[in-house]
Design a protein around this motif. Structure first.
Motif, PDB file in Angstrom:
ATOM      1  N   ALA B 220       0.813  -1.220   0.000  1.00 48.42           N
ATOM      2  CA  ALA B 220       0.000   0.000   0.000  1.00 48.42           C
ATOM      3  C   ALA B 220       0.845   1.268   0.000  1.00 48.42           C
ATOM      4  N   ALA B 236      -2.770  -2.270   7.192  1.00 49.25           N
ATOM      5  CA  ALA B 236      -3.775  -1.482   6.475  1.00 49.25           C
ATOM      6  C   ALA B 236      -3.871  -1.994   5.041  1.00 49.25           C
ATOM      7  N   ILE B 238      -5.511  -1.100   1.389  1.00 52.51           N
ATOM      8  CA  ILE B 238      -6.184  -0.104   0.539  1.00 52.51           C
ATOM      9  C   ILE B 238      -6.957  -0.840  -0.551  1.00 52.51           C
ATOM     10  N   THR B 255     -12.394   4.506  -2.788  1.00 50.42           N
ATOM     11  CA  THR B 255     -11.334   3.802  -2.060  1.00 50.42           C
ATOM     12  C   THR B 255     -11.681   3.810  -0.580  1.00 50.42           C
ATOM     13  N   THR B 257      -9.860   2.079   3.217  1.00 52.41           N
ATOM     14  CA  THR B 257      -8.732   1.352   3.809  1.00 52.41           C
ATOM     15  C   THR B 257      -9.259   0.566   5.004  1.00 52.41           C
ATOM     16  N   HIS B 271      -4.622   7.470   9.262  1.00 53.62           N
ATOM     17  CA  HIS B 271      -6.053   7.376   9.001  1.00 53.62           C
ATOM     18  C   HIS B 271      -6.793   8.600   9.533  1.00 53.62           C
ATOM     19  N   GLY B 356      -4.423  10.717   0.737  1.00 51.13           N
ATOM     20  CA  GLY B 356      -3.832   9.518   1.337  1.00 51.13           C
ATOM     21  C   GLY B 356      -2.441   9.798   1.845  1.00 51.13           C
ATOM     22  N   VAL B 365      -2.511   4.602   3.574  1.00 50.13           N
ATOM     23  CA  VAL B 365      -3.941   4.778   3.822  1.00 50.13           C
ATOM     24  C   VAL B 365      -4.474   5.735   2.768  1.00 50.13           C
ATOM     25  N   ARG B 366      -5.613   5.425   2.185  1.00 45.38           N
ATOM     26  CA  ARG B 366      -6.284   6.355   1.290  1.00 45.38           C
ATOM     27  C   ARG B 366      -7.776   6.202   1.504  1.00 45.38           C
ATOM     28  N   LEU B 388     -11.570   2.314   9.833  1.00 47.20           N
ATOM     29  CA  LEU B 388     -10.375   1.553   9.473  1.00 47.20           C
ATOM     30  C   LEU B 388     -10.517   0.100   9.947  1.00 47.20           C
TER      31      LEU B 388
END
Lengths: 390, 390
Positions: B220, B236, B238, B255, B257, B271, B356, B365-366, B388
């Protein structure tokens, strides 16, 4: 990949050109073929007799180095791309960077595909570079001859194709009949449901495809009709699947016609004569024979059985109303053509043989195999029965 | 479809041109947009201020008449296409037929897309017709403003998108953990398995797509990595899905995550700040504001939290390393740009907002929503939680 580039090199030599240039993303088959690179945005490939160079964005640079078949990978920053765009704007800036790339390889005159982007040609010509649309289709003719690797890719896609065809056949064969309509798990079995099952199977084999044809009864009379609605007992169902392997980008293509119940006399006859036409067309396939001759062999069988063909009646809407086949590879339709004016077949050509009969008052039947032309004949890549009744 | 063609008409008037010409198949978004016609082979569309005309093969004629949005549909035989090809060859013959088509509508000078096919431009110019590459992107700017119908199509694709996202979330949430690796039905849960489940769901909703991103842990950290291999606890993941509705050809994009287990401190912070950045970017969205200003709003939040952005460090490989969004419609990436140099937003623009954070040592993270710009702000087309931990 041991492709035979002699035809391309000869074309360049004959016309006094330094190379063949492409400005396209990898959905353009010639680009994917020469660069070996999958990329969603347009990039440049320069084919020269001694090496292949590509020009990509900084973002794609590392991936192009490891994945493309280019001998030389250049990134745009090597030609001060950003500065050129800042100074001259995006169009002229890009063109100047491409001109610098061409200059690095001493290319002053290049052939391009006829559908090469106008703006790039205009801009390069303005910079004194000769850009020559290649009407001889040298690249397409080159990629029409498949290497062993490519044939292996096509076989793989064909295996997925047969799994999907078997799933379609199973649904049709195992259907129950309610008021003359095929049912599956309590609901009518429609073209749409069979299509979805085919697509799921292809997905499980990492294949994608566009529009599968599942055309039943009257839908089947029009070869371009993808089919819709409930499928009935006793009607011929044409299933035509042409998947693309998502990893290799190569296609396969096959058609079978199934029927649940009892065929009418005409459909029975359509099927029997189509099997004969296919056998005759296949018997004609060998290097040195033309696609036209193979197509003629199919036409002869149909005409002898009393059906009109495009040969006897160019405007007919019933009988044998299409050509006998086409090349298959990175595109689902490519050279060579197995039709009127079809070119000479060579070992390594992968072609479909797909005769059929159609009549708006009756329906349609088509049977299609995929074969590779060999040194002395052909090898059939399709392993599937031809029975009508399932 | 009540598209606003004033920009296109102005461009033609300003440059003294009679119309805008396209020679492409329907995978070219401008062609699909102006003609409304789905066709796999190139055809001609002539946009004029008072009407739209298309020139198609005999085979496509009836379908073009019933399905295209053209006011006038001409078939090639109307210009003696076959005779012209027999006399002059396929290239010049086709060009002469197109020239006759243009002459019927008194078009002596036309704009074209910069990537218009070279051979057609060369041949028409040889026949005295002025062909002018439109560098102002008038058609793309026109189709960036969506009509109510188009927004409805995009909503539909977004509903399918959310169903697919929910399926991905379900697999991740319900996984069992064996030696730190997520498992589903006894086997490791991999990016590939989640991708296939997403694609199956999209297929069931009559959507297609290219490469879904399911990038876990270190995968990611690179926004372009589609992800591969087993997914681990506490990392995480994505998930970025951008389906195309097969019937309408319009896209959606989102998107999220997800994480199964307990996030590390950094991912937790990534996040939380990303949620803030998205909120700030959304708050900035309204007509008259530029895509650059919206992007700046996201950058400001990240910079205030101590992360590098492309604004503070153009070459950074960690932090906020991409732009904030892009238009979505017939293409998954189109105008307007929500980035540096992003243009002024207008009501009807459909854009992603997708901030992100990434770090090769930590992961990524996105969170991405799809919104339509309205008269006084925006409407969020995405209906999905942002949690999340699942």
């Amino acid at each position: 990949m041991d492709m035979d580039v002699s035809r391309l090199d000869e074309t360049l030599a004959d016309r006094g050109l330094d190379g063949h240039l492409l400005d396209a993303d990898s959905t353009t088959a010639d680009q994917r073929y020469l660069s070996g690179f999958d990329a969603p945005d347009p990039f440049l490939t320069l084919y020269m007799p001694d090496r292949i160079a590509v020009l990509v964005s900084s973002m794609e640079y590392e991936r192009a180095r490891s994945e493309s078949r280019a001998d030389v990978v250049r990134r745009r920053s090597a030609y001060d791309y950003n500065d050129l765009v800042d100074t001259y704007g995006s169009v002229e800036g890009r063109a100047r960077a491409i001109a610098a790339f061409l200059e690095e390889f001493d290319v002053e005159a290049a052939s391009v595909n006829p559908r090469f982007p106008l703006i790039t040609a205009d801009e390069l010509r303005e910079r004194g570079i000769e850009i020559d649309a290649d009407q001889s289709d040298a690249v397409e003719k080159t990629r029409a001859v498949k290497t062993e690797t490519e044939i292996a890719y096509i076989r793989e896609a064909q295996r997925a194709n047969e799994a999907a065809m078997a799933e379609a056949e199973r649904l049709i064969a195992e259907a129950t009949v309610v008021d003359g309509v095929l049912h599956h798990q309590g609901d009518p079995l429609t073209s749409e449901r069979v299509r979805r099952a085919i697509e799921r199977t292809l997905l499980d084999h990492d294949c994608a495809l566009d529009e599968t044809i599942v055309a039943a009864g009257p839908d089947a009379a029009n070869p371009h009709d993808v089919g819709s609605g409930p499928i009935r007992e006793d009607e011929a169902i044409i299933v035509d699947i042409f998947p693309k392997d998502k990893r290799t980008q190569y296609h396969a293509d096959m058609t079978r016609t199934f029927l649940h119940g009892t065929p009418g006399e005409e459909i029975d006859a359509f099927h029997a004569v189509t099997r004969d036409a296919k056998r005759a067309a296949l018997d004609a396939v060998e290097p040195g024979v033309s696609g036209q001759q193979v197509h003629d062999a199919a036409c002869t069988v149909y005409e002898a059985a009393g059906y009109p063909t495009l040969r006897t009646d160019e405007g007919t809407s019933r009988g044998y109303i299409h050509s006998t086949g086409h090349g298959v590879g990175l595109e689902v339709h490519e050279r060579p053509r197995v039709s009127r004016n079809g070119e000479t077949l060579e070992p390594g050509h992968v072609i479909t043989i797909e005769p059929g009969l159609y009549d708006p008052a009756i329906g349609g039947v088509r049977i299609e195999d995929l074969v590779v032309v060999t040194e002395d004949g052909y090898e059939n890549l399709t392993d599937y029965h031809e029975d009508l009744i399932v």
